[in-house]
Structures are given as C-alpha cells and as structure tokens.
Design a protein around this motif. Structure first.
Motif, PDB file in Angstrom:
ATOM      1  N   GLU A 460      40.223  51.034  36.711  1.00 56.50           N
ATOM      2  CA  GLU A 460      39.447  50.186  37.613  1.00 56.50           C
ATOM      3  C   GLU A 460      38.682  49.118  36.823  1.00 56.50           C
ATOM      4  OE1 GLU A 460      38.382  53.258  41.266  1.00 56.50           O
ATOM      5  OE2 GLU A 460      37.146  53.251  39.447  1.00 56.50           O
ATOM      6  N   LEU A 461      38.119  49.515  35.678  1.00 60.46           N
ATOM      7  CA  LEU A 461      37.432  48.538  34.839  1.00 60.46           C
ATOM      8  C   LEU A 461      38.390  47.463  34.355  1.00 60.46           C
ATOM      9  CD1 LEU A 461      34.969  47.534  33.271  1.00 60.46           C
ATOM     10  CD2 LEU A 461      35.546  49.149  31.450  1.00 60.46           C
ATOM     11  N   ALA A 462      39.590  47.871  33.938  1.00 61.95           N
ATOM     12  CA  ALA A 462      40.585  46.895  33.474  1.00 61.95           C
ATOM     13  C   ALA A 462      40.966  45.933  34.588  1.00 61.95           C
ATOM     14  CB  ALA A 462      41.810  47.628  32.941  1.00 61.95           C
ATOM     15  N   SER A 463      41.140  46.468  35.802  1.00 60.60           N
ATOM     16  CA  SER A 463      41.491  45.602  36.929  1.00 60.60           C
ATOM     17  C   SER A 463      40.391  44.587  37.208  1.00 60.60           C
ATOM     18  CB  SER A 463      41.743  46.467  38.164  1.00 60.60           C
ATOM     19  OG  SER A 463      41.994  45.663  39.292  1.00 60.60           O
ATOM     20  N   TRP A 464      39.126  45.038  37.129  1.00 61.97           N
ATOM     21  CA  TRP A 464      38.025  44.101  37.366  1.00 61.97           C
ATOM     22  C   TRP A 464      37.962  43.046  36.271  1.00 61.97           C
ATOM     23  CZ3 TRP A 464      33.645  42.815  34.585  1.00 61.97           C
ATOM     24  CH2 TRP A 464      32.725  42.011  35.253  1.00 61.97           C
ATOM     25  N   MET A 465      38.138  43.454  35.020  1.00 65.77           N
ATOM     26  CA  MET A 465      38.088  42.491  33.921  1.00 65.77           C
ATOM     27  C   MET A 465      39.194  41.457  34.030  1.00 65.77           C
ATOM     28  SD  MET A 465      37.067  44.741  30.549  1.00 65.77           S
ATOM     29  CE  MET A 465      37.060  43.264  29.522  1.00 65.77           C
ATOM     30  N   GLN A 466      40.385  41.869  34.417  1.00 67.00           N
ATOM     31  CA  GLN A 466      41.494  40.923  34.557  1.00 67.00           C
ATOM     32  C   GLN A 466      41.215  39.888  35.635  1.00 67.00           C
ATOM     33  OE1 GLN A 466      45.004  43.314  35.167  1.00 67.00           O
ATOM     34  NE2 GLN A 466      44.688  44.451  33.261  1.00 67.00           N
TER      35      GLN A 466
END
Length: 707
Positions: A460-466
């Motif tokens: 979820e963090l990776a998706s938000w950062m992208q």
C-alpha cells in the motif's frame, strides 16, 4: 511569550514519574530474567523467530484511541482525550493565522495580537491575568509562526474548571485597552530587540537586496503558490505604528470560533467536562471571516538537480519531493514514509559514521500541499556510498521490494516511538498544533496514526508513493567541498576582478593624455553632494548588479548548477564577477571631473578616464545661472545637472542636443574662453584656415599642462 510556572507546578510530579520509569527500564536491561515468564519457552529453549511488530503490539491501546470530537454550531472544533493516569490537564488552541496574514505596513500584527490576548477579556493586565495561573501551580505560553498561532495552558487536574474558564477569557470577547497595548508594545520590541533601521539597512532593503531581486520561494517555483514574505515579529516602525484599533480589527477578523481548534487532554472527569465546555464555548457568536487554508496548485513539472561547491569539509545531500493536492489520507502516508525513512537512514548511515550528524527527514504542509525533505552531511570518501543508499531505500519503498523483515523492524520502531512519546496530555495535544488544526485538510476528527501504521502494508505504501512521490516534482541538491584550497579559490576570484578592471579601462574607456591640452579646469562638488554622490554610486551599482543577478538566475538554476562540475561553476562565478566589475567601472565614467579645452575641440572628462568630446561650434550659449533658474526652465529637461548649490551660481553650457550645469573655480573665465574659442573656430572655418594655434600663446588664460 515565556512560560510561567510556580513552585506548586506538577512538573515535579512528572519528573518523579519519569525517574521511576527509567529505573524500571534499567532493571529490565540488567536482569531481564527477573521479569520474564519462566514457563514461556522453558529453561533450555531458545527462540529463533524474529520479534515482529504484530506480536509485540497486538494488545496495546493506541495513544490516539478514544479521542472525541465535538463540533459546535458556531463552528468551534473541540477534541477531547481522557487520560485518567495523568495528574495534569492540558488546554490547547490553534488558529490557522500567522505572519502571512499581517496587513501591509503592519508586519508583526499577528504576533502582537498573540501578546494582547494574555490580558484576558475582563480588564486584567498581563501580569494579573497570568498570576491567576501561577497561583494554581500551572503554566501557559503561546507561539506564532507564519501560518498559525498556538496557545496552551497546563494545570493540575483538580483545576480543570478554572482552566476552562481562564482559557475562555484568553480567547473570546476581547475589547483591547490602550494602556495594555502600550505595555505589550514594549514587550514585543524587547523580545527581539527591535531597533530603527539604520541608513545601511535602508540601503540594503531598497538597493542591495531589494524584494524584486530575491529568488522566488520553492513553493512558488514548484507548485505556483503565492507565499507572502513577511517579517514575523515585524519591523520597528510597524510595531510602533500599530494602534489599538489595528489589533482589535485583526482579532475581530480572524479570531472567530469558526476558525479555532481546541484540544483538551488529561485527567478530566468525562461526565462533567462536556457540559462545562458547552456552557462556556457553545454560546460564543461567530464573527469575522472563515479562513481558507487551501490554495490551488499549478505544478511546474521537471526534475531538478543542483550542484554547488563550498569550503566546508563534508558533502551535503538534500532531496525534496513536492506533493500537490493532499488530503487526510495523504497526510498519514506522508507521515509514515517520513518516519520509516528517518529510522532507516539514521540507523544505517551512522554505523560507520558516514553521516556526520545523522540524516534529518521532515515534511511540511503549506496551503494543502506537502513537501518531504531528507538532508544529511556525509564524510568525504563515504558520500557516493551514502547517496546510493538513500536512492536505494527510496526505490525499495517505492517499488515495495524492501525485505519484509527490514520493513517490519522499521515499523516496530515507529510504533514503539508513538507509545513512548505520546503518553502525556502535552504530546497528544501537540499533534493538533502541528497538523490536525487544518480542517480543510483533516476534517473534524483526528486520525489514529498508531493503528494506521500498524495496519499499513508495504504494498500500500508503494502504491501511494508511485502516485504521489514523483521525480518530476523534486529537487536534489548536492553541496560538495571545493577541490582546491579555499584561499586559492579566493585568489583566483580577486585576480579575475583585477584583470576585468584593467581590461575595462584599456578597451572600454579611452585614456586621456592631459599633456596635449592647454586649458584644464576641475569640476567642483560640495561635501554634501560628494557624500550623496558616493551613496548614489553604491546604490546604482548594486541595483545594476542585482538586475544582472536576476537575469542570470535562470541560467544558474537550470543549466550551470545542474552540471556536477566544480570548474564550470567556478567559471560561471568568475564571469559574473567580471561583468559586475565592468559595470561598476563604467558607472563613474558618467560623472564629470574636469573641463578640458583643446585647439580643435573641448571635452568633459569623467571619472574612469572617459570623456565626452564636443566641437566648439556645438555650443549655443554659456552663462552663469542659479540652480532654480535651471530647474524651472525648459532647459532643465535636456540638462545634466551636477551642481546642486542653492546660493552659488553654476556654469550652464548649452549644446545643441544637451546641456551641462557644473561648477568650477573660475566660471567667468571658462565662459570667456569657451566663447572665444568658438568664435575663433567659426572664423577659421569661414576663412578656410586655422589661427587657433597662434591664438593659444596670446591667450591670457594659458596654463601649464596638468596631469
């Protein structure tokens, strides 16, 4: 404001409590077996399973749990957190108003108003109003930043009713008194030792560093936000000019309950406090305007890299990401990302002292938009490895490829820190003053950051950062040490300036040999004119240099500093220094210094060896005049005035295209010689011959060649 406390303050009780907790933690470190569960693993059993976040935080209550939200019809927002184990109660109010809201010519008004609220609303002066808190063993304070103002009060828990009443007097229904304003004006001036501007400061503000020449704020460069540039405390003149009506108008405009967010935390009796708050705060009438903290962004996409060089030893690496149009969910992810990065970078990069002072990771929110900053100072020899590691961690979090055990370890540190640092009313209420006061961004409830961090996954963090942390809205700054000795660099710069001065005199300004001329008179300037002329020279020089600097900013930011080359950056600095030298050299070349008459022409010699050459036949008239006669005649418009004496006459030389108004020691003799030579040149031209050289020896105004 400075905090106020007394001998009865609950600080001593909190100190004893912290000492007891520290002793308990020490016992845990020295003899953990005394507190371990003997039957958990058995005496000869070891566990090879990593201690993960979930197992150690499963049954722990979040410090953000059970925060109640009360929204009143007048717009007032109140958060309440009951903390029965605490022995104090904390009151906090944050207003989204600060130095950015100061009106023109009233800088420091938000800060001045903050001071004035501590006079209370019932006619107390500041000392009397704050003594009410001191007598009950409490303390209070306030602070003003460019975007918010924060007030707080801390009391023993049995004084909670007094606290609500005192806090209401602090915030509401103010009618300021002139006598109190005068007293607080002195306090504001002494707080930052405000003084009248000196002449040098005035010159600096208007000429050396004028506002129009300053580089735009990064929020403006990257997101197109309009960020005011205000002095938070204000200037001497503005603070002294602030009147009671100015403070009253500022208070009436911004201090309405619809803009206030209040946090109550501590050992309050829940069944009584709600009714008491309703009684004191619900009936306050809204007034003034509703403050909007959000502004639309116009992102200026494009990744920027900037390289600079200095005499410092270490390498500084700074990475800034801008996140436009944030919401409540974005704030939580940004906070979690910042905390994970801070824990990892400081742990890894300080192992071998690669980061000399650690790595600072922070985030800021302005007008509904965010900025994430990581900044570290790294020892030479480790910088490339450190830079690569920072980029690696960003990439792992962005792609969700960080090892699971490493991610869980970092997350456990986040949760541990929340439990350790947020068990007091003061720490919980601090979140309101830092982030949660912005209703446009956060709504009407405080998010549970502990539960959010506990439930968040790496994916979820990776998706938000992208979606939000984009390289084309980022600035990477690298400050490297100069590869040459700093004094050598300074010597090169001085040599370039001297060379520019020499070449400028040689090629741009024609030297003059005075031995070829027979008649020379100095142009005189009075002492006042000389001083004012020097000041004007300095001001004009800096204005021109600032204009050059503004023109060069784009090249500096987008071309020169984007290339990691010391010699290119040094060459650019030397080029700017050379251009500045030539500009400064040419300014005095416009100031008359001598009047020189040659056989076939006359000239006005200026400073820097530059001359304006004219033929005698260009002279229309030459006569003595007073300054007012020149100023109030049509001749003043094309005239270059260099004599400003009010009572003495000056020499007005009228030409076909322009005129000079100067002063010499022998104005009448100069006039006679100019007109004689004009007549002689005119006669020679008509006769087809020249008698000028013969007449030079007959002239009674002949002088020896002057240097």
């Amino acid at each position: 404001m400075h905090p106020n406390s007394s001998s009865h303050s609950p600080v001593h009780k909190r100190l004893l409590s912290l000492m007891a907790r520290g002793l308990f933690a020490l016992l845990l470190l020295v003899s953990p077996q005394l507190f371990a569960d003997a039957g958990a693993l058995g005496p000869d059993t070891e566990s090879n399973e990593p201690q993960t976040l979930v197992s150690s935080h499963e049954n722990v209550e979040s410090p953000f749990a059970n925060i109640e939200s009360w929204r009143y019809p007048n717009g007032l927002q109140v958060y309440f957190k009951a903390m029965p184990k605490s022995e104090i109660v904390t009151f906090r109010m944050t207003l989204p108003v600060g130095g950015w809201h100061d009106p023109e010519n009233r800088t420091g008004l938000a800060h001045f108003t903050e001071h004035m609220l501590f006079t209370g609303s019932k006619g107390y002066n500041k000392a009397e109003f704050e003594k009410l808190v001191d007598d009950r063993g409490g303390q209070n304070n306030a602070s003003t930043t460019v975007k918010r103002t924060d007030y707080w009060l801390e009391l023993p828990d049995h004084e909670w009713e007094f606290g609500i009443d005192w806090f209401g007097q602090l915030l509401f229904d103010h009618q300021f008194i002139e006598e109190h304003v005068k007293e607080e004006r002195r306090a504001v001036i002494l707080e930052r030792d405000l003084k009248p501007e000196t002449p040098l400061e005035i010159i600096n503000r208007w000429f050396i560093n004028p506002e129009w020449s300053r580089q735009k704020d990064e929020w403006t460069q990257m997101l197109g936000l309009e960020i005011p540039h205000q002095r938070l405390i204000g200037t001497w003149d503005d603070v002294r000019a602030t009147e009671t009506k100015d403070i009253q108008a500022f208070y009436d405009r911004y201090y309405g309950p619809q803009n206030m967010t209040i946090m109550l935390a501590g050992n309050f009796p829940r069944d009584k406090v709600k009714a008491y708050v309703d009684k004191h705060f619900a009936s306050i009438e809204p007034h003034g305007e509703h403050i909007q903290t959000y502004a639309a962004a116009k992102p200026n996409f494009g990744e920027r890299r900037q390289f600079n060089f200095s005499s410092r030893r270490g390498h500084v690496h700074e990475l800034r990401h801008y996140i436009p149009d944030m919401d409540r969910n974005d704030v939580q992810w940004l906070w979690l990302l910042r905390t994970l990065l801070y824990n990892d970078l400081n742990t890894e990069l300080r192992k071998n002292r690669q980061a000399t002072y650690g790595v600072d990771v922070s985030f800021h929110i302005v007008q509904g938009h965010g900025r994430l900053i990581s900044n570290g100072n790294f020892d030479p020899g480790f910088e490339e490895e450190a830079f690569a590691y920072i980029e690696k961690i960003y990439q792992q979090l962005r792609e969700g490829t960080m090892p699971a055990e490493q991610f869980e370890t970092l997350r456990k540190k986040v949760l541990d820190a929340l439990l350790l640092d947020h068990h007091t009313p003061w720490s919980i209420s601090g979140w309101v003053s830092s982030i949660f006061y912005d209703r446009n961004l956060m709504g009407d409830s405080i998010p549970d950051l502990y539960q959010f961090a506990k439930d968040a996954t790496q994916e979820e963090l990776a998706s938000w950062m992208q979606s939000n942390i984009q390289n084309d809205l980022s600035i990477t700054r690298t400050l490297r040490p100069s590869p040459i000795w700093p004094l050598a660099n300074m010597g090169i710069m001085i040599a370039i300036i001297l060379l520019s001065f020499s070449l400028g005199r040689r090629f741009l300004i024609s030297p003059l040999d005075l031995h070829q001329h027979l008649y020379v008179r100095k142009v005189l300037y009075g002492p006042v004119v000389s001083i004012l002329g020097c000041i004007a020279f300095i001001c004009i020089s800096f204005l021109l240099i600032q204009a050059m600097a503004v023109s060069a900013q784009y090249i500096q930011l987008h071309i020169v500093s984007s290339i990691d080359s010391f010699w290119l950056n040094t060459a650019w600095d030397m080029l700017l220094a050379a251009l500045a030298t030539i500009v400064i050299l040419n300014i005095p070349a416009r100031i008359p210094r001598k009047l020189i008459l040659a056989p076939d022409h006359w000239r006005v010699k200026c400073l820097s060896y530059r001359s304006s050459i004219y033929a005698y036949e260009e002279i229309r008239d030459a006569q003595e005049k007073h300054l007012f006669q020149v100023m109030f005649s049509w001749k003043a418009f094309p005239c270059r005035i260099f004599h400003w004496g009010l009572f003495s006459k000056g020499l007005l030389i009228q030409l076909e295209s322009s005129s000079y108004f100067i002063q010499t020691r022998e104005n009448e003799d100069v006039i006679a010689e100019l007109m004689r030579r004009k007549k002689a040149q005119y006669s020679d031209k008509n006769q087809g011959g020249t008698n000028t050289e013969k007449s030079e020896k007959k002239s009674t105004l002949y002088i020896a060649p002057a240097a």
